[in-house]
Scaffold this motif. Structure first.
Motif, PDB file in Angstrom:
ATOM      1  N   ALA A  83      -3.694   5.550  -5.054  1.00 55.89           N
ATOM      2  CA  ALA A  83      -3.379   3.785  -4.685  1.00 55.89           C
ATOM      3  C   ALA A  83      -1.930   3.686  -6.001  1.00 55.89           C
ATOM      4  O   ALA A  83      -1.139   4.632  -6.495  1.00 55.89           O
ATOM      5  CB  ALA A  83      -4.396   2.958  -6.048  1.00 55.89           C
ATOM      6  N   THR A  92      -1.815  -5.427  -4.395  1.00 52.62           N
ATOM      7  CA  THR A  92      -1.983  -3.963  -3.465  1.00 52.62           C
ATOM      8  C   THR A  92      -2.486  -3.676  -2.908  1.00 52.62           C
ATOM      9  O   THR A  92      -3.854  -4.708  -3.510  1.00 52.62           O
ATOM     10  CB  THR A  92      -1.768  -3.515  -5.028  1.00 52.62           C
ATOM     11  OG1 THR A  92      -1.780  -1.738  -4.044  1.00 52.62           O
ATOM     12  CG2 THR A  92      -2.626  -3.040  -5.957  1.00 52.62           C
ATOM     13  N   ALA A 101       1.217  -1.400   0.192  1.00 53.57           N
ATOM     14  CA  ALA A 101       0.054   0.165  -0.024  1.00 53.57           C
ATOM     15  C   ALA A 101       0.737   1.421  -0.408  1.00 53.57           C
ATOM     16  O   ALA A 101       1.976   1.188   0.581  1.00 53.57           O
ATOM     17  CB  ALA A 101      -0.987   0.075   1.512  1.00 53.57           C
ATOM     18  N   THR A 141      -6.355  -2.431  -1.804  1.00 48.28           N
ATOM     19  CA  THR A 141      -7.497  -1.769  -2.292  1.00 48.28           C
ATOM     20  C   THR A 141      -7.780  -0.249  -1.195  1.00 48.28           C
ATOM     21  O   THR A 141      -8.065  -0.860  -0.270  1.00 48.28           O
ATOM     22  CB  THR A 141      -8.754  -1.942  -2.618  1.00 48.28           C
ATOM     23  OG1 THR A 141      -9.398  -3.434  -1.923  1.00 48.28           O
ATOM     24  CG2 THR A 141      -8.607  -3.184  -4.389  1.00 48.28           C
TER      25      THR A 141
END
Length: 208
Positions: free
Chosen positions: A86, A115, A79, A117
């Motif tokens: 993002a 990754t 993150a 969200t």
């Protein structure tokens, strides 16, 4: 020494650990990578090793967690830093190439990389204060605390408890809180990160 080093001194400590500062990397993020460096000496394999190499790929990768799904199978969730967008596909690809380099990635683990969200939420409520204190000062302090708490909780797969949110805005001279939102804990999935998008607090004079 590492805990208090800044700027050039931190760069010198990083050089001793063969960990150079990435372009645009702030002291706090760089300090965390230096701390992880010893785990990377044996390549990946330990949790800290995987985290180190993922973060080394790009300074935009600030938070990384390694989640054990079952023996030998792991999920690496990345993150950005607080307040940043993002992670782009290009950054994720760079992390993938770094972590899975043949000289780093151990063949005995099965690791997937993704990754996080954003799991967005807002904090709302009415603060009831007694006569005397300036309601605007009380509200400002509560809002400041709420944002600080939200930033500290900005971690992948990190549950944010309702008590934490209430505690953040329960500042001196607040006698009662009503209309509190959210009404329950914020519980992200393994691939989500809780992100506060707004803090809206009102004040009323408490007459109880």
């Amino acid at each position: 020494l590492l805990a208090h080093a800044q700027e050039d001194m931190l760069d010198n400590l990083g050089a001793l650990m063969s960990t150079l500062r990435l372009p645009g990397e702030k002291d706090a993020a760089y300090r965390e990578r230096i701390f992880l460096a010893p785990e990377a000496f044996a390549c990946a394999g330990s949790a800290g090793g995987y985290i180190y190499w993922a973060r080394k790929a790009n300074a935009s990768i600030r938070h990384v967690v390694l989640i054990k799904q079952r023996p030998g199978y792991y999920l690496l969730v990345m993150a950005p830093d607080w307040g940043q967008p993002a992670l782009s596909n290009a950054i994720v690809d760079a992390a993938h190439k770094t972590v899975f380099d043949e000289n780093i990635y151990p063949i005995c683990d099965e690791v997937s990389l993704t990754t996080a969200t954003f799991l967005n939420y807002s904090i709302e409520g009415t603060l009831h204060v007694p006569e005397g204190p300036d309601p605007s000062l009380v509200r400002t302090l509560a809002e400041t605390n709420a944002w600080a708490m939200a930033e500290a909780a900005f971690r992948p797969f990190r549950t944010l408890h309702l008590n934490e949110m209430i505690g953040a805005i329960q500042v001196p001279n607040v006698r009662l809180i009503t209309g509190m939102l959210p009404e329950a804990d914020i519980v992200p999935t393994q691939t989500q990160i809780p992100r506060c998008t707004s803090v809206t607090l009102h004040t009323e004079v408490y007459d109880g």
